[in-house]
Design a protein around this motif. Sequence first.
Motif, PDB file in Angstrom:
ATOM      1  N   ASP A  27       0.850  -1.212   0.000  1.00  0.00           N
ATOM      2  CA  ASP A  27       0.000   0.000   0.000  1.00  0.00           C
ATOM      3  C   ASP A  27       0.878   1.252   0.000  1.00  0.00           C
ATOM      4  OD1 ASP A  27      -2.628  -1.381   0.431  1.00  0.00           O
ATOM      5  OD2 ASP A  27      -1.483  -2.115   2.146  1.00  0.00           O
ATOM      6  N   LYS A  28       1.974   1.184   0.762  1.00  0.00           N
ATOM      7  CA  LYS A  28       2.863   2.356   0.831  1.00  0.00           C
ATOM      8  C   LYS A  28       3.555   2.572  -0.511  1.00  0.00           C
ATOM      9  CE  LYS A  28       3.244   2.120   5.792  1.00  0.00           C
ATOM     10  NZ  LYS A  28       3.884   1.545   6.964  1.00  0.00           N
ATOM     11  N   PHE A  29       3.969   1.474  -1.150  1.00  0.00           N
ATOM     12  CA  PHE A  29       4.595   1.606  -2.467  1.00  0.00           C
ATOM     13  C   PHE A  29       3.594   2.239  -3.448  1.00  0.00           C
ATOM     14  CE2 PHE A  29       6.472  -0.890  -6.321  1.00  0.00           C
ATOM     15  CZ  PHE A  29       7.164   0.234  -6.736  1.00  0.00           C
ATOM     16  N   LYS A  30       2.344   1.770  -3.378  1.00  0.00           N
ATOM     17  CA  LYS A  30       1.311   2.331  -4.279  1.00  0.00           C
ATOM     18  C   LYS A  30       1.140   3.819  -4.037  1.00  0.00           C
ATOM     19  CE  LYS A  30      -1.623  -1.374  -5.744  1.00  0.00           C
ATOM     20  NZ  LYS A  30      -2.781  -2.176  -5.546  1.00  0.00           N
TER      21      LYS A  30
ATOM     22  N   LEU B 105       3.328   5.807  -2.900  1.00  0.00           N
ATOM     23  CA  LEU B 105       4.538   6.485  -3.396  1.00  0.00           C
ATOM     24  C   LEU B 105       4.424   6.756  -4.893  1.00  0.00           C
ATOM     25  CD1 LEU B 105       8.211   5.739  -2.458  1.00  0.00           C
ATOM     26  CD2 LEU B 105       7.546   5.671  -4.841  1.00  0.00           C
ATOM     27  N   TYR B 106       4.117   5.702  -5.668  1.00  0.00           N
ATOM     28  CA  TYR B 106       4.136   5.949  -7.115  1.00  0.00           C
ATOM     29  C   TYR B 106       2.893   6.670  -7.615  1.00  0.00           C
ATOM     30  CZ  TYR B 106       1.904   1.250  -7.716  1.00  0.00           C
ATOM     31  OH  TYR B 106       1.090   0.139  -7.648  1.00  0.00           O
TER      32      TYR B 106
ATOM     33  N   LEU C 163       9.393  10.193  -7.080  1.00  0.00           N
ATOM     34  CA  LEU C 163       8.839   9.753  -8.363  1.00  0.00           C
ATOM     35  C   LEU C 163       9.832   9.073  -9.296  1.00  0.00           C
ATOM     36  CD1 LEU C 163       6.522  12.828  -9.184  1.00  0.00           C
ATOM     37  CD2 LEU C 163       5.943  10.724  -7.970  1.00  0.00           C
ATOM     38  N   HIS C 164      10.948   8.553  -8.754  1.00  0.00           N
ATOM     39  CA  HIS C 164      11.927   8.000  -9.702  1.00  0.00           C
ATOM     40  C   HIS C 164      11.359   6.835 -10.526  1.00  0.00           C
ATOM     41  CE1 HIS C 164      12.748   6.107  -5.757  1.00  0.00           C
ATOM     42  NE2 HIS C 164      12.906   4.990  -6.449  1.00  0.00           N
ATOM     43  N   HIS C 165      10.372   6.124  -9.976  1.00  0.00           N
ATOM     44  CA  HIS C 165       9.776   5.032 -10.772  1.00  0.00           C
ATOM     45  C   HIS C 165       9.143   5.559 -12.065  1.00  0.00           C
ATOM     46  CE1 HIS C 165       9.977   3.370  -6.667  1.00  0.00           C
ATOM     47  NE2 HIS C 165      10.282   2.256  -7.301  1.00  0.00           N
TER      48      HIS C 165
END
Length: 527
Positions: free
Chosen positions: A77-80, A82-83, A97-99
Motif C-alpha cells: 500500500d505504501k509503495f502504491k 509512493l508511485y 517519483l523515480h519510478h
Amino acid sequence: MATWKNLDTLSSYKKLSGLKNHVDIAAAMSGEQGGERVKNYSTPMAAGLQYNYAAKEVDETVLAALAELAGEAQLIDKFKELYNGAVINTGENRMVLHHLARTQLGNPVVVDGVDKREFYVAQQKKAADFANKVHAGEIVNEAGEKFTTVVQIGIGGSDLGPRALYIALENWAKANNTFKMEAKFISNVDPDDAAAVLASVDLAHALFIVVSKSGTTLETLTNEAFVKDALTKAGLNPSKHMLAVTSETSPLAKSDEYLTAIFMDDYIGGRYSSVSGVGGAILSLAFGPEVFAELLDGAAAEDKLATNRDLLKNPDMLDALIGVYERNVQGYPSTAVLPYSQALSRFPAHLQQCDMESNGKSVNRFGEPVDYVTGPVIFGEPGTNGQHSFYQLLHQGTDIVPLQFIGFKNSQLGVDVDIENSTSQQKLCANVAAQIVAFACGKEDENLNKNFKGKRPSSIIVGDKLTPASLGALLAHFENKIMFQGFVWNLNSFDQEGVQLGKILAKRVLAHDTDGALKVFSDMLNI
Ligand SMILES: O=P(O)(O)OC[C@H]1O[C@](O)(CO)[C@@H](O)[C@@H]1O
C-alpha cells in the motif's frame, strides 16, 4: 491510506523476534536437502534474473512471519501511495517519483498542470536527440569536428550511479557494436582527479556534462570551473563543449553557457537519479539512446514485480524483509554486495550511497527517535578479487556479515580460454558456487585456526548475461529493496540531513571562521 508505525509496535515483528536463530543453515544446506533448498528457494526477477535465497536463514515459518510483517506494515500500500504521488519524503515535503522515469505504475501524477511521467520522458527524448546529433556529426566542436569523448562532472548521486552503469555496459556495448563514445568522470574536489582526467582526454574533441540537481554542490561547481579554465587555456570556448543536467529551479538552469540543459526535478533524489537525465545523457552519448531505453525497460519490469502482494513472488520485498530479519532479529551490523562480474566493479559503491544515505537514520519519518537498529553498513567488491582480500573476516571473523552475491552464466565479451579443462568464466562461476556453500556449511577442523563455523547467510542473483535490461532490473531491485526496508523501519528514506553539518563546517574553515579543534586542524592542514 496506509498507517505509518514504528517497527517495534507491530505484533508481527514481536512474533518474528521470537524466531532468532530459528534456522541452522549449515544443516539445511548440507547433503541432498541442501540441493532441494537451492531448487525451491528461488524466485524470478525481471530480464531473466533469479533471486535465490536458499542460503539465507529462512524456512517456511520465518517466511510466513515475514509475509505477515509485510502485510501489517502495509508495504505494498505504501509503495502504491509512493508511485501515485503521495508526499513520502516528509523531511523535504516532496513526492518520490523515480519510478515514473521508467514506467507509469499507477495513476498520472500531475504537478502544476504537468504530467510528471510525460516530463521525464520528454527530458529523456531531449537527451536522446542531443546524443543522436552528436553521433551524426550535427553537433560538433568549433573546428567542425566530431566529439569523441564525454566527461561527466558530478558527485554522489550525480556520479556514482551513472559511473557504475557506464562501467557495467562498456564491454557489452563494444561486443554488440553500440559503443559510440568513451566516457570519463570527474567527481572529487581533489584537484588530482580533474587534472588526471583532463590530461587523459583530447580537450578539443571532449564534451563535458555538468550534473548537479541542486546546482550548488561545491565539488561540482569547483570542477566545472577547473574544466572551463583548462578549455580556455587551450584556446577553446567552454560554452561550445558543455551541457548541463540539473533541476529547472537550480542556478545552472539560468545559465546560457551550455550547449543544452536537460532537466530533472526535486521529486527524484540524487541517489535514485541514474534513470533520469543524470544517467540518460551520458549513457545515451556513450552507447546510444536505445541502450539506455533497454535499461529503463529492465527497471520497469522489475518495478512491476515489486507491486506483487505475494512475498514469494516479489523478489525486491523478499530481499528487503530477509535483510530486516538479519538486521533486527539476528543482529548483524553490515551487508556485503559481491558481484562475480568485473563489469559491476562500481555497483557496490553506488549501492553504498543508495542504501546508507537512504536508511542511515535514527529518527522515524515524523522526526522521533527509534528504539531499533536501521540501515546496515554496505560494502563490497567484485569476486573473485574480494576472496583474496577481505573474505578472511567474512569466513572466520567474529561478526557475521550477510552476503549478497550476483553472478552470470556468460561473460559480456565472450572472449575466453580453456585452461586445465575449464574456461575463465567457469572458474569465476565455480568460485561463487563454492563460496555460498563454504559460508553456509563451513568445515570442522580440530585445529581451530583452520576451523570454519559456517552459518554465514548469503543470497545470489543469477542471470544469463549482464545486459542493459538485466542491469536495469538489478538497479531497480536494490532501489526497491531499500525503499521497502525504509517503510519497515518507518524512516524517511529520501532525505539526507546527515550530510549537512560537515558541509557547513568546511565552509567555516574556508572562511577562516574557526576556533578550538577546527582551528588547529585548519592550521595543521595549511588551509
Ligand atoms: O546533484 P547535486 O545537487 O550536486 O548533489 C550531489 C549529491 O550530494 C548529496 O546531496 C549529498 O551531499 C547527495 O544526496 C547528492 O547525490
